[in-house]
Motif scaffolding. Structure first.
Motif, PDB file in Angstrom:
ATOM      1  N   THR A  22      -7.017  -7.444  16.789  1.00 29.81           N
ATOM      2  CA  THR A  22      -8.176  -6.557  16.936  1.00 29.81           C
ATOM      3  C   THR A  22      -9.444  -7.244  16.440  1.00 29.81           C
ATOM      4  O   THR A  22     -10.486  -7.193  17.088  1.00 29.81           O
ATOM      5  CB  THR A  22      -7.952  -5.267  16.150  1.00 29.81           C
ATOM      6  OG1 THR A  22      -6.660  -4.774  16.450  1.00 29.81           O
ATOM      7  CG2 THR A  22      -8.974  -4.225  16.499  1.00 29.81           C
ATOM      8  N   ARG A  26     -12.361  -7.998  19.592  1.00 25.04           N
ATOM      9  CA  ARG A  26     -13.336  -6.926  19.879  1.00 25.04           C
ATOM     10  C   ARG A  26     -14.747  -7.469  19.913  1.00 25.04           C
ATOM     11  O   ARG A  26     -15.058  -8.434  19.205  1.00 25.04           O
ATOM     12  CB  ARG A  26     -13.255  -5.831  18.808  1.00 25.04           C
ATOM     13  CG  ARG A  26     -11.969  -5.101  18.732  1.00 25.04           C
ATOM     14  CD  ARG A  26     -11.723  -4.277  19.936  1.00 25.04           C
ATOM     15  NE  ARG A  26     -10.543  -4.813  20.603  1.00 25.04           N
ATOM     16  CZ  ARG A  26      -9.945  -4.244  21.644  1.00 25.04           C
ATOM     17  NH1 ARG A  26     -10.408  -3.129  22.131  1.00 25.04           N
ATOM     18  NH2 ARG A  26      -8.911  -4.792  22.203  1.00 25.04           N
ATOM     19  N   GLY A  31     -15.300  -1.912  15.829  1.00 24.15           N
ATOM     20  CA  GLY A  31     -13.935  -2.242  16.247  1.00 24.15           C
ATOM     21  C   GLY A  31     -13.346  -3.365  15.408  1.00 24.15           C
ATOM     22  O   GLY A  31     -12.178  -3.317  15.011  1.00 24.15           O
ATOM     23  N   GLY A  35     -10.001  -3.417  12.746  1.00 22.57           N
ATOM     24  CA  GLY A  35      -8.956  -4.432  12.651  1.00 22.57           C
ATOM     25  C   GLY A  35      -8.787  -4.939  11.232  1.00 22.57           C
ATOM     26  O   GLY A  35      -7.664  -5.156  10.762  1.00 22.57           O
TER      27      GLY A  35
ATOM     28  N   ALA B  26      -5.705  -1.384  18.377  1.00 24.39           N
ATOM     29  CA  ALA B  26      -5.893  -2.734  18.905  1.00 24.39           C
ATOM     30  C   ALA B  26      -6.268  -2.733  20.381  1.00 24.39           C
ATOM     31  O   ALA B  26      -6.967  -3.633  20.831  1.00 24.39           O
ATOM     32  CB  ALA B  26      -4.629  -3.564  18.683  1.00 24.39           C
ATOM     33  N   SER B  34     -10.105   4.169  18.934  1.00 26.12           N
ATOM     34  CA  SER B  34      -9.612   3.231  17.927  1.00 26.12           C
ATOM     35  C   SER B  34      -9.685   3.845  16.528  1.00 26.12           C
ATOM     36  O   SER B  34      -8.743   3.725  15.742  1.00 26.12           O
ATOM     37  CB  SER B  34     -10.436   1.941  17.960  1.00 26.12           C
ATOM     38  OG  SER B  34     -10.033   1.129  19.034  1.00 26.12           O
ATOM     39  N   ASN B  90     -15.519  -0.243  23.279  1.00 23.91           N
ATOM     40  CA  ASN B  90     -14.726  -1.172  22.468  1.00 23.91           C
ATOM     41  C   ASN B  90     -14.051  -2.207  23.350  1.00 23.91           C
ATOM     42  O   ASN B  90     -12.894  -2.540  23.181  1.00 23.91           O
ATOM     43  CB  ASN B  90     -13.673  -0.394  21.675  1.00 23.91           C
ATOM     44  CG  ASN B  90     -13.256  -1.123  20.420  1.00 23.91           C
ATOM     45  OD1 ASN B  90     -13.917  -2.076  20.019  1.00 23.91           O
ATOM     46  ND2 ASN B  90     -12.180  -0.689  19.815  1.00 23.91           N
ATOM     47  N   PRO B  92     -12.787  -5.612  24.852  1.00 19.77           N
ATOM     48  CA  PRO B  92     -12.499  -6.912  24.233  1.00 19.77           C
ATOM     49  C   PRO B  92     -13.347  -8.012  24.844  1.00 19.77           C
ATOM     50  O   PRO B  92     -13.997  -7.811  25.872  1.00 19.77           O
ATOM     51  CB  PRO B  92     -11.010  -7.108  24.528  1.00 19.77           C
ATOM     52  CG  PRO B  92     -10.756  -6.277  25.721  1.00 19.77           C
ATOM     53  CD  PRO B  92     -11.699  -5.129  25.679  1.00 19.77           C
TER      54      PRO B  92
END
Lengths: 104, 175
Positions: A22, A26, A31, A35, B26, B34, B90, B92
């Motif tokens: 995470t 991110r 975020g 993590g 995750a 999240s 969020n 990635p």
């Protein structure tokens, strides 16, 4: 089923790895912080498990460390989230790859 | 025998809760989801603490983490989220995601191997006794100085967070 130390260590390892994944994938700063919280929880879980199963004096040493981890995580999160609010005001967003510089 | 079974069932349920919620943290596309996943992780870890005879820490985990830190997280998410991009807030990173995944899988594999292969010096007898009194004596005895330092750190954190969050109101008004 008898729950042993290894069970807890495996759960802690998977939790740590998910937290690390995470934190490095991110783009949103919050975020990433989530993590980091996962990683800290995995570490505290390992401390408590070792304290319960390994320590001679079934004693408070591991629990003291876990307590400090909880307090440090709380203080770190508060400062980081205050910085996040400030960054949103100045940069109009929280994507960390746009944050080459923090000042205006 | 029956008690061992209950502990095993509780462990499996807590592990499913913790790791499932960690997967939500995750892999969720929205930072709000999240943050909600973190709730499950924190509750699951608190349950593990209770199973490991750390009763005080289980309560602290629920009160401080779930009641304090998680609420701060939710406030920060709601204050920073723009409603237009809430569903994909969020995302990635675009490149290197696969490499990051394989690297963390390799790390998890190494950690699990180490945990299973090492011969840990286990204690002789396992007792499920409350440890709150021991923890209190330790915090006011051998760990008194770190405890006081922690109090100082929390004070500094409060002042620092207020100073950072307040500076947006009066830009450049340094005292």
């Amino acid at each position: 089923m008898k729950v042993t130390l290894e069970h807890y260590l495996v759960v802690g390892a998977i939790l740590f790895s998910l937290g690390l994944y995470t934190a490095i994938t991110r783009r949103n700063a919050i975020g990433i912080l989530l993590g980091v919280e996962l990683v800290l929880n995995a570490a505290a879980l390992n401390f408590i498990a070792f304290d319960h199963y390994v320590a001679e004096s079934h004693g408070p040493a591991g629990q003291v460390f876990a307590l400090f981890i909880v307090a440090l995580a709380a203080s770190g999160a508060v400062v980081a989230l205050a910085i996040c609010l400030e960054v949103v005001r100045s940069h109009r967003g929280l994507a960390v790859d746009d944050l080459a510089r923090l000042s205006r | 025998m029956a008690r061992v079974d209950i502990a095993g069932v509780a462990f499996v349920a807590l592990a499913l809760l913790t790791l499932g919620s960690a997967a939500i943290v995750a892999f969720a596309r929205s930072v709000m989801h999240s943050a909600a996943g973190l709730l499950g992780v924190l509750c699951g870890v608190a349950g593990f603490y209770a199973l490991l005879s750390a009763d005080f820490l289980a309560a602290v985990q629920l009160l401080v983490y779930v009641g304090g830190t998680l609420v701060v997280f939710l406030f920060a998410v709601m204050l920073t989220l723009t409603s237009a991009r809430a569903a994909s807030s969020n995302e990635p990173i675009a490149t290197g995601r696969r490499a990051a995944g394989w690297a963390t899988i390799a790390l998890a594999f190494a950690l699990v191997t180490i945990a299973l292969d090492t011969i840990w010096p286990l204690g002789e007898k396992l007792v499920q006794l409350p440890t709150t009194a021991k923890l209190g004596h330790a915090l006011l005895g051998p760990y008194a100085l770190p405890f006081e330092l922690l109090a100082l750190l929390l004070l500094a954190t409060t002042v620092g967070a207020l100073a950072i969050a307040r500076s947006a109101v009066k830009v450049g008004a340094e005292p």
